[in-house]
Design a protein around this motif. Structure first.
Motif, PDB file in Angstrom:
ATOM      1  N   UNK A  42       0.837  -1.213   0.000  1.00  0.00           N
ATOM      2  CA  UNK A  42       0.000   0.000   0.000  1.00  0.00           C
ATOM      3  C   UNK A  42       0.865   1.255   0.000  1.00  0.00           C
ATOM      4  N   UNK A  43       1.886   1.267   0.857  1.00  0.00           N
ATOM      5  CA  UNK A  43       2.769   2.436   0.930  1.00  0.00           C
ATOM      6  C   UNK A  43       3.524   2.627  -0.379  1.00  0.00           C
ATOM      7  N   UNK A  44       4.046   1.533  -0.950  1.00  0.00           N
ATOM      8  CA  UNK A  44       4.800   1.620  -2.202  1.00  0.00           C
ATOM      9  C   UNK A  44       3.947   2.181  -3.329  1.00  0.00           C
ATOM     10  N   UNK A  45       2.744   1.641  -3.483  1.00  0.00           N
ATOM     11  CA  UNK A  45       1.859   2.110  -4.552  1.00  0.00           C
ATOM     12  C   UNK A  45       1.431   3.555  -4.315  1.00  0.00           C
ATOM     13  N   UNK A  46       1.160   3.912  -3.069  1.00  0.00           N
ATOM     14  CA  UNK A  46       0.725   5.282  -2.767  1.00  0.00           C
ATOM     15  C   UNK A  46       1.835   6.285  -3.058  1.00  0.00           C
ATOM     16  N   UNK A  47       3.072   5.921  -2.749  1.00  0.00           N
ATOM     17  CA  UNK A  47       4.202   6.816  -3.022  1.00  0.00           C
ATOM     18  C   UNK A  47       4.452   6.928  -4.525  1.00  0.00           C
ATOM     19  N   UNK A 336      -6.922 -12.977   6.262  1.00  0.00           N
ATOM     20  CA  UNK A 336      -7.817 -11.829   6.403  1.00  0.00           C
ATOM     21  C   UNK A 336      -7.439 -10.965   7.605  1.00  0.00           C
ATOM     22  N   UNK A 337      -7.057 -11.613   8.701  1.00  0.00           N
ATOM     23  CA  UNK A 337      -6.629 -10.849   9.879  1.00  0.00           C
ATOM     24  C   UNK A 337      -5.364 -10.049   9.571  1.00  0.00           C
ATOM     25  N   UNK A 338      -4.408 -10.706   8.892  1.00  0.00           N
ATOM     26  CA  UNK A 338      -3.178 -10.004   8.519  1.00  0.00           C
ATOM     27  C   UNK A 338      -3.458  -8.863   7.557  1.00  0.00           C
ATOM     28  N   UNK A 339      -4.372  -9.074   6.594  1.00  0.00           N
ATOM     29  CA  UNK A 339      -4.714  -8.020   5.640  1.00  0.00           C
ATOM     30  C   UNK A 339      -5.394  -6.846   6.333  1.00  0.00           C
ATOM     31  N   UNK A 344      -4.695  -1.228   7.921  1.00  0.00           N
ATOM     32  CA  UNK A 344      -4.719  -0.196   8.967  1.00  0.00           C
ATOM     33  C   UNK A 344      -3.347   0.470   9.099  1.00  0.00           C
ATOM     34  N   UNK A 345      -2.297  -0.354   9.132  1.00  0.00           N
ATOM     35  CA  UNK A 345      -0.936   0.192   9.264  1.00  0.00           C
ATOM     36  C   UNK A 345      -0.548   0.991   8.028  1.00  0.00           C
ATOM     37  N   UNK A 346      -0.761   0.402   6.835  1.00  0.00           N
ATOM     38  CA  UNK A 346      -0.379   1.060   5.590  1.00  0.00           C
ATOM     39  C   UNK A 346      -1.106   2.374   5.377  1.00  0.00           C
ATOM     40  N   UNK A 350       0.383   6.245   5.461  1.00  0.00           N
ATOM     41  CA  UNK A 350       0.165   7.099   4.289  1.00  0.00           C
ATOM     42  C   UNK A 350      -0.520   8.403   4.691  1.00  0.00           C
ATOM     43  N   UNK A 351      -1.547   8.307   5.533  1.00  0.00           N
ATOM     44  CA  UNK A 351      -2.257   9.508   5.971  1.00  0.00           C
ATOM     45  C   UNK A 351      -1.357  10.398   6.836  1.00  0.00           C
TER      46      UNK A 351
END
Length: 414
Positions: A42-47, A336-339, A344-346, A350-351
């Motif tokens: 998520x972080x990689x794609x957002x950046x 699903x729990x890990x995702x 939440x972390x990613x 980002x925010x």
């Protein structure tokens, strides 16, 4: 109760708190690896999308999506003029996704301050110009007013203002290469800051009539037209449509024009941005493989811990396929729990970066002062869906070990 309901019920039972400690530790490691993998993706794609979005928006803000200029013009800022009254002009409004046509004129010059000198481009615009980009990036002062009376007001960047020790309301002097050289004075009406050093240090905005006068052009002579579109993703098609209109409605006699888009004007920058796609693909593949290996390890330990249970269920008539489904469902709970935690972390990181800009960049190397963030919800959903189905599909392979477990042996040892 249906078969799938039984498999789901048993999967829920074996995922309860009464699991072995070794099993529990491996499940936590697998959950953590999935969470880290998702958050990194998520972080990689957002950046990466952030870089593409921010740099593209700034380049477009300074120079639009497409320009129509004189074919004889070179890549310098001493341009050959074209007529403002072109046969193709009204036909361009029929081009799909066109949002604006703005005539402009440019002139290269040198800003001279008390302690510094800087080569700049004086860009002239008329009353139809869309000031949205500069309004969004204003730091002080206001937008210049281009109306019936010619104004000597200019917009300069914060970088130029700092370099020349200028503030809103100050007079600034510029020199232009002529024979003999010419000088002119302007008044700073506003100061903008896009944090894009490549263009902030050179772009000065003023009334188009100032540039026409400095170039010794008439009121109908301009450098070209800037065209904007509502769909950057269809830039190539938009460029082709504009080119087709220009070809079908040739310029005034004696003039030849060309159509050039923002990607063709700054090929090195866009090639650099496109190269980040490879980095994103490598990161995603690595994160998926790490998560997969950890999930396989956790699943195998769960299988070994539940060998006796598998034997009993087989003795009661449960098929290998149903047992495989049961353990795949158990693994999907972990995924699903890990995702969930990964998202939440990613998203949280980002925010945090988006609102605080806590991670800074070297402006000379990356064009921007802070790491940009742009969340593309479509790709975010796609990453989650692909990750889930990729892991679940491949986890079906290690469950094939269930077919090797014999009920008579496992029950005897129990």
């Amino acid at each position: 109760m249906g078969k799938l309901h039984i498999e789901y019920f048993l999967a829920k039972r074996i995922s309860g708190r009464g699991t072995a400690r070794k099993n529990n530790v491996m499940v936590r490691i697998a959950t953590l690896s999935v969470a880290i993998g998702i958050s990194v993706m998520i972080i990689s794609l957002s950046v990466i999308f952030g870089f593409k979005h921010e740099i593209s928006e700034k380049l477009i803000g300074f120079g639009s999506h497409v320009q129509i200029v004189n074919l004889d013009g070179n890549t310098s800022f001493e341009t050959v003029p074209i007529s403002k009254n072109q046969p193709f002009l009204h036909k361009l409004y029929d081009v799909k996704n066109l949002t604006g046509i703005y005539p402009y004129a440019i002139k290269a010059g040198i800003m001279r301050g008390e302690d510094a000198m800087q080569g700049v481009v004086l860009k002239g615009v008329d009353s139809s110009y869309d000031w949205t980009f500069f309004k969004d990036n204003m730091r002080s002062g206001e937008i210049i007013s281009v109306d019936s009376a010619r104004t000597k007001d200019v917009l300069i960047s914060q970088a130029l203002a700092d370099m020349m020790s200028l503030e809103v309301g100050d007079k600034m002097e510029m020199m232009f290469l002529h024979n003999p050289p010419r000088r002119d004075r302007f008044r700073v009406k506003g100061i903008y800051d896009t944090q894009f050093a490549e263009l902030d240090k050179v772009m000065v905005i003023t009334d188009i009539r100032n540039v026409q006068r400095l170039n010794n052009w008439g009121a109908d002579s301009i450098t070209g037209f800037e065209l904007t579109t509502s769909s950057f993703n269809n830039l190539e098609r938009f460029t082709d449509d504009v080119f087709r209109v220009v070809v079908e409605n040739p310029p005034v006699e004696g003039e030849h024009v060309r159509v050039i888009n923002i990607r063709e004007r700054y090929p090195m920058i866009f090639d650099w941005l496109d190269a980040h796609n490879v980095n994103a693909a490598v990161i995603i593949i690595i994160m998926l493989l790490v998560a997969l290996f950890n999930m396989i390890s956790a699943l195998l330990i769960i299988l070994l811990e539940r060998t006796s249970m598998i034997g009993i269920l087989k003795a009661l008539g449960m098929s290998n396929r149903s047992l495989q489904k049961m353990f795949v469902i158990r693994s999907s709970f972990v995924i699903l729990k890990g995702m969930l935690w990964g998202n939440i972390i990613g998203m949280g990181l980002c925010l945090l970066q988006y609102y605080t800009g806590i991670v800074s960049l070297d402006q000379e190397g990356y064009f921007l002062t802070t790491v940009p963030i742009f969340i593309n919800w479509g790709y975010l959903i796609l990453v989650n869906v692909v990750t889930f189905f990729f892991l679940v599909a491949l986890l079906a392979l290690p469950t094939m070990i269930i077919s090797l477990i014999l009920p008579e042996k496992t029950i005897r040892f129990e």
